[in-house]
Design an enzyme around this catalytic site. Sequence first.
Site, PDB file in Angstrom:
ATOM      1  CE1 TYR A  72      -9.919  15.023  40.914  1.00 33.21           C
ATOM      2  CE2 TYR A  72      -9.155  13.356  42.040  1.00 33.21           C
ATOM      3  CZ  TYR A  72     -10.322  13.843  41.298  1.00 33.21           C
ATOM      4  OH  TYR A  72     -11.463  13.063  41.417  1.00 33.21           O
ATOM      5  CB  CYS A  73      -9.369  21.116  43.734  1.00 33.58           C
ATOM      6  SG  CYS A  73      -8.017  22.095  43.478  1.00 33.58           S
ATOM      7  NE  ARG A  74     -12.400  25.992  39.078  1.00 39.22           N
ATOM      8  CZ  ARG A  74     -11.824  26.800  38.234  1.00 39.22           C
ATOM      9  NH1 ARG A  74     -11.463  26.707  37.059  1.00 39.22           N
ATOM     10  NH2 ARG A  74     -11.216  27.934  38.848  1.00 39.22           N
ATOM     11  CG  MET A  97     -10.454  17.819  38.164  1.00 33.41           C
ATOM     12  SD  MET A  97      -9.859  16.080  37.724  1.00 33.41           S
ATOM     13  CE  MET A  97     -10.968  15.605  36.509  1.00 33.41           C
TER      14      MET A  97
END
Length: 101
Positions: free
Chosen positions: A64-66, A93
């Site tokens: 995952y990332c932003r 996120m």
Amino acid sequence: MNLTQEEWTKRLAESTNAVVLDVRTADEVAQGKIEGAIVHDIFDAAGFMEAVSSFDPSKEYFVYCRSGNRSGQACAILRSRGIENAYNLMGGMLDWQGDLV
């Protein structure tokens, strides 16, 4: 493989060999991360590629990332390095509804 949060968390909960991988920057991680996640900033290309070279291809990587863009790129890199089970959290996120540490 792109997964919704529901699909991602369900598959993560069912996995017996999962690795949660956060590919955000240190500043982003300081705002909170998913519990148990290891952090390898994809913007640190050399460091990221070095880390990937040590990953166990038999494990499942939940990435995952932003927003889901960098983690999608990270999953493509993992697959290009022989890691077939790489799952991207769509929406990252920004859309995450779970707890953070």
